[in-house]
Design a protein around this motif. Structure first.
Motif, PDB file in Angstrom:
ATOM      1  N   SER A 128       0.820  -1.268   0.073  1.00 21.88           N
ATOM      2  CA  SER A 128       0.081  -0.060   0.024  1.00 21.88           C
ATOM      3  C   SER A 128       0.950   1.163  -0.105  1.00 21.88           C
ATOM      4  O   SER A 128       1.891   1.221   0.584  1.00 21.88           O
ATOM      5  N   GLY A 129       0.320   2.382  -0.528  1.00 19.96           N
ATOM      6  CA  GLY A 129       1.180   3.548  -0.460  1.00 19.96           C
ATOM      7  C   GLY A 129       0.202   4.610  -1.396  1.00 19.96           C
ATOM      8  O   GLY A 129      -0.743   4.442  -1.822  1.00 19.96           O
ATOM      9  N   GLU A 130       1.152   5.725  -1.594  1.00 18.19           N
ATOM     10  CA  GLU A 130       0.384   6.849  -2.090  1.00 18.19           C
ATOM     11  C   GLU A 130       1.546   7.273  -3.335  1.00 18.19           C
ATOM     12  O   GLU A 130       2.797   7.591  -2.979  1.00 18.19           O
ATOM     13  N   ARG A 131       0.805   7.518  -4.385  1.00 22.22           N
ATOM     14  CA  ARG A 131       1.935   7.944  -5.519  1.00 22.22           C
ATOM     15  C   ARG A 131       2.354   9.397  -5.548  1.00 22.22           C
ATOM     16  O   ARG A 131       1.417  10.137  -5.064  1.00 22.22           O
ATOM     17  N   ASP A 132       3.407   9.669  -5.872  1.00 22.48           N
ATOM     18  CA  ASP A 132       4.225  10.993  -5.674  1.00 22.48           C
ATOM     19  C   ASP A 132       5.004  11.205  -6.863  1.00 22.48           C
ATOM     20  O   ASP A 132       6.130  11.055  -6.647  1.00 22.48           O
ATOM     21  N   GLY A 133       4.610  11.670  -8.018  1.00 22.93           N
ATOM     22  CA  GLY A 133       5.478  11.665  -9.104  1.00 22.93           C
ATOM     23  C   GLY A 133       5.940  10.128  -9.585  1.00 22.93           C
ATOM     24  O   GLY A 133       5.137   9.422  -9.729  1.00 22.93           O
ATOM     25  N   ASP A 134       7.242  10.066  -9.710  1.00 18.31           N
ATOM     26  CA  ASP A 134       7.662   8.730 -10.112  1.00 18.31           C
ATOM     27  C   ASP A 134       7.645   7.927  -8.847  1.00 18.31           C
ATOM     28  O   ASP A 134       8.270   6.799  -9.153  1.00 18.31           O
ATOM     29  N   TYR A 135       7.549   8.402  -7.565  1.00 20.65           N
ATOM     30  CA  TYR A 135       7.742   7.515  -6.468  1.00 20.65           C
ATOM     31  C   TYR A 135       6.446   6.977  -5.702  1.00 20.65           C
ATOM     32  O   TYR A 135       5.620   7.775  -6.106  1.00 20.65           O
ATOM     33  N   VAL A 136       6.638   6.105  -5.008  1.00 21.94           N
ATOM     34  CA  VAL A 136       5.491   5.846  -3.918  1.00 21.94           C
ATOM     35  C   VAL A 136       5.840   6.063  -2.599  1.00 21.94           C
ATOM     36  O   VAL A 136       6.996   5.528  -2.147  1.00 21.94           O
ATOM     37  N   LYS A 137       5.070   6.863  -1.832  1.00 23.64           N
ATOM     38  CA  LYS A 137       5.326   7.273  -0.504  1.00 23.64           C
ATOM     39  C   LYS A 137       4.409   6.593   0.418  1.00 23.64           C
ATOM     40  O   LYS A 137       3.493   5.925   0.077  1.00 23.64           O
ATOM     41  N   ASN A 138       4.964   6.531   1.794  1.00 22.06           N
ATOM     42  CA  ASN A 138       3.942   6.206   2.843  1.00 22.06           C
ATOM     43  C   ASN A 138       3.571   4.560   2.685  1.00 22.06           C
ATOM     44  O   ASN A 138       2.626   4.220   2.670  1.00 22.06           O
ATOM     45  N   ILE A 139       4.646   3.647   2.364  1.00 29.30           N
ATOM     46  CA  ILE A 139       4.653   2.373   1.877  1.00 29.30           C
ATOM     47  C   ILE A 139       4.257   1.678   3.428  1.00 29.30           C
ATOM     48  O   ILE A 139       4.943   1.866   4.277  1.00 29.30           O
ATOM     49  N   SER A 140       3.246   0.810   3.199  1.00 27.59           N
ATOM     50  CA  SER A 140       2.974  -0.242   4.149  1.00 27.59           C
ATOM     51  C   SER A 140       2.530  -1.515   3.655  1.00 27.59           C
ATOM     52  O   SER A 140       2.323  -1.777   2.434  1.00 27.59           O
ATOM     53  N   ASN A 141       2.240  -2.509   4.419  1.00 27.17           N
ATOM     54  CA  ASN A 141       1.543  -3.944   4.196  1.00 27.17           C
ATOM     55  C   ASN A 141       2.406  -4.496   3.114  1.00 27.17           C
ATOM     56  O   ASN A 141       1.548  -4.860   2.064  1.00 27.17           O
ATOM     57  N   ILE A 142       3.404  -4.513   3.116  1.00 24.57           N
ATOM     58  CA  ILE A 142       4.397  -4.934   2.214  1.00 24.57           C
ATOM     59  C   ILE A 142       4.457  -6.646   2.257  1.00 24.57           C
ATOM     60  O   ILE A 142       4.606  -7.220   3.321  1.00 24.57           O
ATOM     61  N   LYS A 143       4.175  -7.265   1.032  1.00 32.22           N
ATOM     62  CA  LYS A 143       4.127  -8.485   0.808  1.00 32.22           C
ATOM     63  C   LYS A 143       5.047  -8.943  -0.244  1.00 32.22           C
ATOM     64  O   LYS A 143       4.834  -8.206  -1.373  1.00 32.22           O
ATOM     65  N   VAL A 144       5.865  -9.901  -0.020  1.00 30.45           N
ATOM     66  CA  VAL A 144       6.975 -10.350  -1.074  1.00 30.45           C
ATOM     67  C   VAL A 144       6.989 -11.698  -0.984  1.00 30.45           C
ATOM     68  O   VAL A 144       6.958 -12.523  -0.105  1.00 30.45           O
ATOM     69  N   SER A 145       7.084 -12.317  -2.462  1.00 29.60           N
ATOM     70  CA  SER A 145       7.592 -13.769  -2.530  1.00 29.60           C
ATOM     71  C   SER A 145       8.585 -13.884  -3.478  1.00 29.60           C
ATOM     72  O   SER A 145       8.884 -13.089  -4.286  1.00 29.60           O
ATOM     73  N   ILE A 146       9.360 -14.787  -3.383  1.00 31.64           N
ATOM     74  CA  ILE A 146      10.510 -15.078  -4.235  1.00 31.64           C
ATOM     75  C   ILE A 146      10.298 -16.543  -4.742  1.00 31.64           C
ATOM     76  O   ILE A 146      10.194 -17.734  -3.826  1.00 31.64           O
ATOM     77  N   GLN A 147      10.161 -16.872  -6.066  1.00 30.22           N
ATOM     78  CA  GLN A 147       9.849 -18.179  -6.427  1.00 30.22           C
ATOM     79  C   GLN A 147       8.778 -18.829  -6.052  1.00 30.22           C
ATOM     80  O   GLN A 147       8.504 -20.006  -5.881  1.00 30.22           O
ATOM     81  N   GLY A 148       7.810 -17.742  -5.908  1.00 28.68           N
ATOM     82  CA  GLY A 148       6.225 -18.358  -5.200  1.00 28.68           C
ATOM     83  C   GLY A 148       6.269 -18.518  -3.835  1.00 28.68           C
ATOM     84  O   GLY A 148       5.369 -19.017  -3.136  1.00 28.68           O
TER      85      GLY A 148
END
Length: 188
Positions: free
Chosen positions: A49-69
């Motif tokens: 989750s975050g807020e777009r700010d031009g080329d960037y995304v700010k106030n990032i939260s709720n990060i979910k990541v997977s590698i090779q599933g």
């Protein structure tokens, strides 16, 4: 009565408008170690989750990541790569996540790293202009072990960051609120 209508309208619209947007990302490492431990292309993908700010995304939260599933197991934070002010990661500053791969300067890391100093769940993507440091790495030990890496000569353009289209329920809420406001306005 108009004041009451304004309060009702703002109550209906505020949750839809104030919600942070969702962003999906992916990166394909040219080399890595997956389940079979051979060198292979290694896919990292996720969302936040975050807020777009031009080329960037700010106030990032709720990060979910997977590698090779394989999903990362713990809560993740975004931190900034800044060797000129940190050592070299600055955990109290948010990483720079951009739609433009050459502007990225972040690590999504298991939040225990900031307190304990050990981690195996991370995805980092740096382009530090002052030092010329270009790093792309990911590691995950949840239910096995996967690791992705690119050397400078293999840096590729597979970075993708896209903003999700709002859910239909969000649009329904916004439209119904506008219709409600229009009807109330016609009656007064």
């Amino acid at each position: 009565m108009k004041g009451v209508n304004a309060i009702i309208l703002s109550t209906l619209l505020f949750p839809a408008i104030s919600q942070a947007a969702m962003f999906d990302f992916s990166y394909l490492f040219q080399e890595g170690y997956g389940d079979d431990r051979g060198i292979e292309p290694t896919l990292v993908k996720g969302y936040f989750s975050g807020e777009r700010d031009g080329d960037y995304v700010k106030n990032i939260s709720n990060i979910k990541v997977s590698i090779q599933g394989r999903p990362f197991s713990n809560n993740l934070i975004s931190s900034l790569y800044a060797p000129d002010i940190g050592s070299p990661w600055v955990f109290d500053k948010e990483g720079q996540v951009s739609f433009n791969a050459s502007l990225n300067n972040f690590k999504f890391v298991d939040n225990t790293y900031a307190t304990e100093g050990t981690y195996t769940n991370y995805f980092l993507f740096t382009n530090h202009i002052d030092t010329g440091t270009i790093l792309r790495q990911a590691s995950n030990d949840n239910g096995g072990y996967s690791y992705g890496f690119d050397s400078d000569s293999q840096i590729n353009l597979s970075w993708s960051l896209v903003e999700r289209v709002p859910e239909p329920s969000t649009w329904i809420l916004i439209i119904s609120g506008l219709i409600f406001a229009g009807i109330r306005r016609m009656k007064s």
